[in-house]
Structures are given as structure tokens and as C-alpha cells.
Design a protein around this motif. Structure first.
Motif, PDB file in Angstrom:
ATOM      1  N   GLU A  22       0.891  -1.094   0.219  1.00  0.00           N
ATOM      2  CA  GLU A  22      -0.032   0.015   0.100  1.00  0.00           C
ATOM      3  C   GLU A  22       0.861   1.145  -0.035  1.00  0.00           C
ATOM      4  OE1 GLU A  22      -3.805  -2.160   2.151  1.00  0.00           O
ATOM      5  OE2 GLU A  22      -2.620  -0.781   3.358  1.00  0.00           O
ATOM      6  N   ILE A  23       1.844   1.334   0.578  1.00  0.00           N
ATOM      7  CA  ILE A  23       2.855   2.431   0.513  1.00  0.00           C
ATOM      8  C   ILE A  23       3.471   2.549  -0.782  1.00  0.00           C
ATOM      9  CG2 ILE A  23       5.178   3.122   1.314  1.00  0.00           C
ATOM     10  CD1 ILE A  23       4.507   1.792   4.231  1.00  0.00           C
ATOM     11  N   THR A  24       3.806   1.636  -1.178  1.00  0.00           N
ATOM     12  CA  THR A  24       4.159   1.508  -2.711  1.00  0.00           C
ATOM     13  C   THR A  24       3.209   2.128  -3.723  1.00  0.00           C
ATOM     14  OG1 THR A  24       5.694  -0.156  -2.290  1.00  0.00           O
ATOM     15  CG2 THR A  24       5.430   0.265  -4.617  1.00  0.00           C
ATOM     16  N   GLU A  25       2.214   1.837  -3.571  1.00  0.00           N
ATOM     17  CA  GLU A  25       0.774   2.269  -4.264  1.00  0.00           C
ATOM     18  C   GLU A  25       0.439   3.679  -4.007  1.00  0.00           C
ATOM     19  OE1 GLU A  25      -1.886  -0.749  -3.489  1.00  0.00           O
ATOM     20  OE2 GLU A  25      -0.478  -2.363  -4.600  1.00  0.00           O
ATOM     21  N   GLY A  26       1.025   4.064  -2.957  1.00  0.00           N
ATOM     22  CA  GLY A  26       0.619   5.706  -2.640  1.00  0.00           C
ATOM     23  C   GLY A  26      -0.541   5.662  -1.834  1.00  0.00           C
ATOM     24  N   ALA A  27      -1.025   4.639  -1.050  1.00  0.00           N
ATOM     25  CA  ALA A  27      -2.110   4.546  -0.593  1.00  0.00           C
ATOM     26  C   ALA A  27      -2.503   5.899   0.643  1.00  0.00           C
ATOM     27  CB  ALA A  27      -2.633   3.242   0.031  1.00  0.00           C
ATOM     28  N   TYR A  28      -1.238   5.985   1.254  1.00  0.00           N
ATOM     29  CA  TYR A  28      -1.471   7.010   2.314  1.00  0.00           C
ATOM     30  C   TYR A  28      -1.077   8.532   1.887  1.00  0.00           C
ATOM     31  CZ  TYR A  28      -1.637   2.470   4.281  1.00  0.00           C
ATOM     32  OH  TYR A  28      -2.086   1.218   4.866  1.00  0.00           O
ATOM     33  N   GLU A  29      -0.928   8.746   0.564  1.00  0.00           N
ATOM     34  CA  GLU A  29      -0.712  10.074  -0.003  1.00  0.00           C
ATOM     35  C   GLU A  29      -1.915  10.914   0.527  1.00  0.00           C
ATOM     36  OE1 GLU A  29       2.033  11.198  -0.945  1.00  0.00           O
ATOM     37  OE2 GLU A  29       3.052   9.240  -1.020  1.00  0.00           O
ATOM     38  N   PRO A  30      -2.067  12.140   0.632  1.00  0.00           N
ATOM     39  CA  PRO A  30      -0.823  13.023   0.747  1.00  0.00           C
ATOM     40  C   PRO A  30       0.015  13.326   1.770  1.00  0.00           C
ATOM     41  CG  PRO A  30      -2.591  14.296   0.754  1.00  0.00           C
ATOM     42  CD  PRO A  30      -3.382  12.858   0.765  1.00  0.00           C
ATOM     43  N   SER A  31      -0.725  13.015   2.984  1.00  0.00           N
ATOM     44  CA  SER A  31       0.223  13.340   4.347  1.00  0.00           C
ATOM     45  C   SER A  31       1.215  12.146   4.411  1.00  0.00           C
ATOM     46  CB  SER A  31      -0.947  13.233   5.263  1.00  0.00           C
ATOM     47  OG  SER A  31      -1.283  12.014   5.627  1.00  0.00           O
ATOM     48  N   GLY A  32       1.036  11.199   4.055  1.00  0.00           N
ATOM     49  CA  GLY A  32       2.147   9.860   4.191  1.00  0.00           C
ATOM     50  C   GLY A  32       1.648   9.334   5.554  1.00  0.00           C
ATOM     51  N   GLN A  33       0.581   9.551   6.295  1.00  0.00           N
ATOM     52  CA  GLN A  33       0.375   8.875   7.630  1.00  0.00           C
ATOM     53  C   GLN A  33      -0.315   7.756   7.581  1.00  0.00           C
ATOM     54  OE1 GLN A  33      -1.326  11.216  10.770  1.00  0.00           O
ATOM     55  NE2 GLN A  33      -1.059  10.028  12.320  1.00  0.00           N
ATOM     56  N   LEU A  34       0.209   6.641   8.145  1.00  0.00           N
ATOM     57  CA  LEU A  34      -0.526   5.335   8.305  1.00  0.00           C
ATOM     58  C   LEU A  34      -1.670   5.475   9.187  1.00  0.00           C
ATOM     59  CD1 LEU A  34       2.237   4.761   6.695  1.00  0.00           C
ATOM     60  CD2 LEU A  34       2.178   2.498   7.873  1.00  0.00           C
ATOM     61  N   PRO A  35      -2.415   4.371   9.074  1.00  0.00           N
ATOM     62  CA  PRO A  35      -3.498   4.251  10.155  1.00  0.00           C
ATOM     63  C   PRO A  35      -2.629   4.005  11.580  1.00  0.00           C
ATOM     64  CG  PRO A  35      -4.005   2.964   8.332  1.00  0.00           C
ATOM     65  CD  PRO A  35      -2.500   3.227   8.012  1.00  0.00           C
ATOM     66  N   SER A  36      -3.650   4.288  12.675  1.00  0.00           N
ATOM     67  CA  SER A  36      -2.919   4.051  13.990  1.00  0.00           C
ATOM     68  C   SER A  36      -2.886   2.417  14.369  1.00  0.00           C
ATOM     69  CB  SER A  36      -3.997   4.717  14.984  1.00  0.00           C
ATOM     70  OG  SER A  36      -5.194   3.935  15.028  1.00  0.00           O
ATOM     71  N   GLU A  37      -2.048   2.322  15.118  1.00  0.00           N
ATOM     72  CA  GLU A  37      -1.982   0.908  15.818  1.00  0.00           C
ATOM     73  C   GLU A  37      -3.373   0.248  16.067  1.00  0.00           C
ATOM     74  OE1 GLU A  37       0.279   0.418  19.054  1.00  0.00           O
ATOM     75  OE2 GLU A  37       2.549   0.869  17.890  1.00  0.00           O
ATOM     76  N   ARG A  66       8.397   6.492  12.857  1.00  0.00           N
ATOM     77  CA  ARG A  66       7.583   6.286  14.113  1.00  0.00           C
ATOM     78  C   ARG A  66       7.754   7.632  15.001  1.00  0.00           C
ATOM     79  NH1 ARG A  66       6.105   0.718  16.116  1.00  0.00           N
ATOM     80  NH2 ARG A  66       3.926   1.476  16.454  1.00  0.00           N
ATOM     81  N   ARG A  67       6.828   8.741  14.904  1.00  0.00           N
ATOM     82  CA  ARG A  67       7.078   9.875  15.523  1.00  0.00           C
ATOM     83  C   ARG A  67       6.190  10.092  16.962  1.00  0.00           C
ATOM     84  NH1 ARG A  67       5.933  13.128  10.097  1.00  0.00           N
ATOM     85  NH2 ARG A  67       7.899  12.467   8.925  1.00  0.00           N
ATOM     86  N   LYS A  68       6.796  10.130  17.829  1.00  0.00           N
ATOM     87  CA  LYS A  68       6.098  10.191  19.320  1.00  0.00           C
ATOM     88  C   LYS A  68       5.023  11.281  19.349  1.00  0.00           C
ATOM     89  CE  LYS A  68       7.317   9.891  24.205  1.00  0.00           C
ATOM     90  NZ  LYS A  68       8.215   9.727  25.219  1.00  0.00           N
ATOM     91  N   GLY A  69       3.826  10.742  19.634  1.00  0.00           N
ATOM     92  CA  GLY A  69       2.732  11.474  19.807  1.00  0.00           C
ATOM     93  C   GLY A  69       2.270  11.996  18.488  1.00  0.00           C
ATOM     94  N   LYS A  70       2.826  11.724  17.248  1.00  0.00           N
ATOM     95  CA  LYS A  70       2.098  12.109  16.135  1.00  0.00           C
ATOM     96  C   LYS A  70       1.522  10.801  15.254  1.00  0.00           C
ATOM     97  CE  LYS A  70       3.501  16.434  16.249  1.00  0.00           C
ATOM     98  NZ  LYS A  70       2.471  17.560  16.282  1.00  0.00           N
ATOM     99  N   GLY A  71       2.187   9.771  15.275  1.00  0.00           N
ATOM    100  CA  GLY A  71       1.948   8.367  14.464  1.00  0.00           C
ATOM    101  C   GLY A  71       3.030   8.018  13.870  1.00  0.00           C
ATOM    102  N   THR A  72       2.407   7.119  12.756  1.00  0.00           N
ATOM    103  CA  THR A  72       3.504   6.364  11.879  1.00  0.00           C
ATOM    104  C   THR A  72       3.167   7.031  10.397  1.00  0.00           C
ATOM    105  OG1 THR A  72       3.317   4.453  13.257  1.00  0.00           O
ATOM    106  CG2 THR A  72       4.199   4.281  11.051  1.00  0.00           C
ATOM    107  N   PHE A  73       4.473   7.357   9.890  1.00  0.00           N
ATOM    108  CA  PHE A  73       4.519   8.165   8.481  1.00  0.00           C
ATOM    109  C   PHE A  73       5.417   7.350   7.706  1.00  0.00           C
ATOM    110  CE2 PHE A  73       3.252  11.066  11.458  1.00  0.00           C
ATOM    111  CZ  PHE A  73       2.366  11.969  11.019  1.00  0.00           C
ATOM    112  N   VAL A  74       5.195   7.519   6.136  1.00  0.00           N
ATOM    113  CA  VAL A  74       5.833   6.913   5.164  1.00  0.00           C
ATOM    114  C   VAL A  74       7.179   7.701   5.529  1.00  0.00           C
ATOM    115  CG1 VAL A  74       6.337   6.686   2.657  1.00  0.00           C
ATOM    116  CG2 VAL A  74       4.060   6.392   3.609  1.00  0.00           C
ATOM    117  N   ALA A  75       8.525   6.776   5.191  1.00  0.00           N
ATOM    118  CA  ALA A  75       9.793   7.602   5.520  1.00  0.00           C
ATOM    119  C   ALA A  75      10.005   8.379   4.192  1.00  0.00           C
ATOM    120  CB  ALA A  75      10.853   6.304   5.449  1.00  0.00           C
ATOM    121  N   GLY A  76      10.873   9.470   4.950  1.00  0.00           N
ATOM    122  CA  GLY A  76      11.291  10.523   3.581  1.00  0.00           C
ATOM    123  C   GLY A  76      10.105  10.886   2.859  1.00  0.00           C
ATOM    124  N   LYS A  77       9.049  11.094   3.269  1.00  0.00           N
ATOM    125  CA  LYS A  77       7.809  11.684   2.547  1.00  0.00           C
ATOM    126  C   LYS A  77       8.216  13.198   2.047  1.00  0.00           C
ATOM    127  CE  LYS A  77       3.588  12.942   1.603  1.00  0.00           C
ATOM    128  NZ  LYS A  77       3.128  12.590   0.109  1.00  0.00           N
TER     129      LYS A  77
END
Length: 240
Positions: A22-37, A66-77
């Protein structure tokens, strides 16, 4: 899509593979943030331990941050700036869903640089702001503005983009801008402010904006970390 529960491949690896695709396909654009745990747990009906193992795998692979208090993001977004749209720098970050903020570095009245005296007179305002995305500095904006802009309240200047500030104070819209983009070495003060290496080559966007009266509203430079920023220009075939 459900997991294959009796698959010899561990469930956390299956989840990691799904998220990787899903990351490769751009599913988390435009912010690059993945769903929460919790959202990933509910999606795959697995425990938090399984989700964390999957995210750890993606982290080891260099695919996420993984950013504390922010969530999980695509690296190098990368941030994308549509330069064929008249939009201030800060607005271009916000419309992409980024947690974008500004921090005042300088707001004062100064003697106008000689090249800009025909535009602003002998005195102008200098506004320098650090542009921050998810607590990470990505650019320094330096704007020379009409002298009355030095009277801005600092709190307001940290919240509103340049074009909105100018419209509020001047009572006129920005209707056009000229933009030039290049790359060059800059003084250590600037690289230090944005967290770049001292001898780094930065992207530099130079912008001149104009009121509907034709008067110059601003002369700005943005010093940008190139690994985090991308300029985009749309185009279309002319009508025939």
C-alpha cells in the motif's frame, strides 16, 4: 482483506507485506500517515503485539518513521509544491494534510536593501519564519514587505500565511507572482536554523508577488531542504 491464519508465514509478516504494498501504491498520500495501531488491529483482527511487530519490520526496512505523539509516516515523505498555483508557501503545506507550523525568527523594520528601494521606499519590513512539518524544520522563509507590515503581531504572523497577512493589512488581493527556483550554498546561520549540514546545497525559491494595483507586495526567498521538498509544475496541450 483477511489474513491466511494457517499460513506458515507469521501474521505480522503478512501485515507488513500488505502495508508495504500500500505504501508503494501511494495509498497513504498526501500526508504519508499510516493508520493508528488500533485501526490496524481492527482491520486485521490481531493483537497489538502483532501490529507492533509488523511496524517494527517496516521500520527496519526503512519504509516508515514512527514519531512520538504523532503517529507512523512513510519514511522520507516529500512535500510537494504546485508552482503553477498561486498559493503561499505555508498554504501549500496545509492543503496536503501536513501538520505545518511557522516559528518567527525575525519581524522588524529595516533599511530597505538598495535593489528594493524603488518597490518599498527607504524602509521596509523583514519577516523571517521557520516552516516546520511534524516538528521538523524544512525551510526558512525570508520576506521583504511594505513597511507597515512590521507592525504585525507576532502571534498572528506565526499563524497566517504571507498572502493572508498582506490582504488583511493592505486590504488588497495578491493577483500574480513571479517565481524562480535554483540551488546554492547559503550562510551557516540558515543551514543551522533548518537543521541542514553546514555546507549543504539548498533549494532556493525566489518569489515576487503583486497586488491587483500592480504594486509589489513582497520579495521573498525560501531556503529549503531538498530531501524533503519537491516542486511540481502542471502542463496541458494548447487548444487547437
Amino acid at each position: 482483506m483477511s489474513l491466511i491464519r494457517n499460513n506458515p508465514v507469521a501474521m505480522y509478516l503478512q501485515i507488513a507485506d500488505r502495508l508495504r504494498a500500500e505504501i508503494t501504491e501511494g495509498a497513504y498520500e498526501p500526508s504519508g500517515q499510516l493508520p493508528s495501531e488500533s485501526q490496524i488491529m481492527a482491520r486485521f483482527t490481531v493483537s497489538r503485539v502483532t501490529v507492533r511487530l509488523a511496524l517494527q519490520q517496516l521500520d527496519r526496512d526503512g519504509l516508515i518513521e514512527r514519531r512520538k505523539g504523532k503517529g507512523t509516516f512513510v519514511a522520507g515523505k516529500q512535500v510537494r509544491h504546485q508552482i503553477d498555483t498561486l498559493r503561499s508557501f505555508h498554504e501549500s503545506l496545509k492543503v496536503q494534510g501536513f501538520d505545518a507550523t511557522m516559528r518567527i525568527v525575525e519581524l522588524t523594520a529595516i533599511e530597505t536593501p538598495s535593489a528594493f528601494i524603488p518597490l518599498f521606499g527607504t524602509t521596509c519590513a523583514l519577516l523571517e519564519r521557520l516552516h516546520v512539518v511534524n516538528d521538523e524544520p524544512i525551510a526558512l522563509g525570508r520576506s521583504f514587505l511594505p513597511a507597515f507590515m512590521s507592525e504585525l503581531e507576532r502571534e498572528i504572523a506565526e499563524q497566517q500565511p504571507t498572502y493572508a497577512l498582506l490582504k488583511d493589512k493592505a486590504g488588497a488581493d495578491i493577483v500574480s507572482a513571479e517565481i524562480a527556483i535554483g540551488a546554492r550554498a547559503v550562510p551557516p546561520r540558515i543551514t543551522s536554523l533548518i537543521g541542514a549540514a553546514e555546507n549543504a546545497i539548498l533549494l532556493v525559491l525566489e518569489r515576487s508577488s503583486y497586488f491587483e494595483t500592480g504594486a509589489c507586495a513582497e520579495k521573498s526567498e525560501f531556503f529549503i531542504r531538498p530531501e524533503r521538498y519537491q516542486f511540481v509544475l502542471g502542463s496541458r496541450m494548447p487548444d487547437r
